[in-house]
Design an enzyme around this catalytic site. Structure first.
Site, PDB file in Angstrom:
ATOM      1  N   LYS A 195      41.343  46.605  43.908  1.00  0.00           N
ATOM      2  CA  LYS A 195      40.127  47.016  43.180  1.00  0.00           C
ATOM      3  C   LYS A 195      38.895  47.143  44.078  1.00  0.00           C
ATOM      4  CE  LYS A 195      42.048  44.284  39.432  1.00  0.00           C
ATOM      5  NZ  LYS A 195      41.890  43.148  38.539  1.00  0.00           N
ATOM      6  N   ASP A 230      44.751  36.822  33.359  1.00  0.00           N
ATOM      7  CA  ASP A 230      44.278  37.180  32.015  1.00  0.00           C
ATOM      8  C   ASP A 230      45.384  37.152  30.964  1.00  0.00           C
ATOM      9  OD1 ASP A 230      45.517  39.396  33.085  1.00  0.00           O
ATOM     10  OD2 ASP A 230      43.915  40.800  32.613  1.00  0.00           O
TER      11      ASP A 230
END
Length: 500
Positions: A195, A230
């Site tokens: 990212k 997550d």
């Protein structure tokens, strides 16, 4: 004069005849091109087909890979990572806990006040901050100092509701959504950055250790109780409100699944079995692949041109990052081979990932008689000024084929997890166990046709009787509240509160 008139008539007749031939030829050529559009559409539909028999094969392959991944490291395309979470929230948790969510260019700090079964989440406060671009490629100390300073400022704004008992440390759940080799519940070494981050001196370091050192430098006394991703956070959030939650699935930009496994069913687990007898497994199911997956020429080319060829095959056919790109590739073939958008190919159509999945969802949801939304999206994004109704209908058909395949394969994956847990069919003479799947992610939440198709496909796989005991629910914000809940359920003061 007569000869001139006759000659003129012959010339006119010849001209009319030539014009007629030209029109007929154009129509034949046009119908030939349209025939090619329909042919491309039909071949694509056949290649994406997910009949129930194929879905069962995919589910069986998923179950086999799960067993292999639990048996040994590297034994399967599924990593089946041990999360070290052996105690999911029950709803009894009390007190206040912090969460830090670092998953991209933004990060969040959060505090949650828990009031036990009666009051649940009494209050929550958070702050979201952007990471300055230079820190994404700087040093580990610079990044973690910035995060620790922001956390310290946030702690300084605690109101009277958030009262810390004397002699106790604040406790934090840390969601870190980058590839990590977890070594305990509260430690893990960074494998590599993604990212847009590239901080060389952090690779191979314990990210919790780096955060603790930074907190010490700014004088912040806080214990990092849990390091989670997550998906595990979503499972925790789901279980907090519903004791029957057995698995969590993220269907968003990417995709993943986590579930609760019996600790004695994990051959690669070294050491004492946890008291609870359970262990949460982070499957990393986006990396699943099987000869039973219905892959097309477009999937193969997308994979070949990706940053990680041969990896994340399931993710590349079911997740939000890729659905719109598959649509673009099919439309490009239609434009190149069948002049779908006219004699020239729209330049924008050649730009990878220009069609995003939210755009595809908006077109797929268009129920207007003239499919006006489809027309306006093609105009806005691909700069195609006009499209006919039959062209728009082809686009809708393509959206439906792509979304249906993704949704049905997602259902097959969930069915594979239920099979592994022995919850895919009712057992003779036993009370039926309720099995709840906690879902999160923008694809599941916002792409209605996708989520509805996934749920109906899961029911089809389970059959009427078994599907009555399986429920799919939306569990929001696992990366935030879920991390705080895991800090609570693994608090260092848990035994104190149980004995007091």
């Amino acid at each position: 004069m007569g000869k001139v008139a006759v000659g003129a008539t012959v010339v006119c007749a010849a001209a009319v005849c030539a014009a007629t031939v030209y029109v007929v030829r154009r129509r034949m050529k046009s119908s030939g091109k349209w025939g090619r559009v329909i042919e491309i559409l039909k071949v694509f539909e056949e290649d994406c087909a997910t009949p129930i028999g194929k879905l069962r094969q995919v589910a069986d392959a998923m179950t086999v890979e799960m067993h292999a991944g639990l048996a040994s490291e590297g034994g399967s395309k599924l990593k089946m990572l041990i999360s070290y979470v052996d105690n999911l929230p029950s709803g009894d948790e009390q007190g206040f806990f912090y969460a830090l969510d670092l998953g991209g260019t933004n990060f969040r700090v959060m505090r949650v006040l828990l009031g036990g079964k009666q009051d649940r989440v009494v209050k929550q406060e958070f702050e979201e901050l952007s990471i300055p671009p230079p820190l994404m490629t700087g040093s580990s100390d610079e990044l973690f100092n910035f995060i620790a300073e922001a956390l310290a400022k946030f702690v300084a704004t605690e109101g009277e509701d958030f009262h810390l008992q004397a002699g106790r440390q604040r406790e934090l759940g840390f969601t870190f959504s980058f590839p990590v080799k977890q070594t305990s519940l509260c430690s893990g070494t960074l494998i590599n950055w993604t990212k847009g981050f590239s901080i060389e001196d952090a690779i191979g370091q314990d990210v919790v250790g780096e955060l603790i050192k930074a907190m010490e430098r700014v004088g912040l006394d806080m214990n990092v109780t849990a390091l989670v991703n997550d998906t595990v956070g979503t499972l925790a959030g789901g279980r907090y409100y519903n004791p029957d939650v057995v698995a969590a699935v993220i269907l968003g930009t990417g995709t993943n699944a986590a579930y609760v496994e019996r600790a004695n069913a994990i051959p690669k687990w070294q050491g004492l079995l946890p008291k609870s007898g359970e262990m949460v497994i982070n499957m990393e199911w986006g990396n699943f692949r099987s000869s039973h997956l219905p892959l097309t020429e477009y999937d193969h080319s997308l994979d070949f041109e990706s940053l990680n060829p041969g990896e994340q095959i399931l993710e590349k056919i079911i997740s939000g990052m890729y659905l719109g790109e598959i649509l673009r590739r099919v439309l490009l073939k239609m434009a190149e081979e069948a002049a779908f958008f006219g004699d020239s190919i729209p330049p924008k159509l050649k730009v990878p990932f220009i069609i995003r999945t939210p755009t595809m969802s908006a077109m797929h949801s268009d129920t207007s008689p003239d499919l006006k939304v489809v027309g306006s999206k093609l105009k806005d994004i691909l700069e195609v000024p006009t499209t006919s109704l039959k062209m728009r209908k082809v686009v809708i058909s393509l959206c439906n084929i792509i979304a249906t395949r993704g949704a049905r394969l997602s259902a097959a994956g969930i069915y594979g997890i239920l099979k592994k847990l022995g919850r895919d069919a009712p057992k003779d003479g036993e009370t039926t166990q309720k099995s709840v799947i906690a879902m999160d992610g923008g694809l599941f939440e916002h792409y209605t046709q996708f989520s509805e198709c996934m749920e109906s496909s899961l029911k089809e796989l389970l059959g009427n009787e078994a599907s009555d005991s399986v429920e799919v629910i939306h569990s929001n914000d696992g990366s935030g509240v879920g991390a705080a809940l895991l800090a609570a359920s693994h608090s260092q003061y848990l035994e104190d509160s149980e004995t007091s």
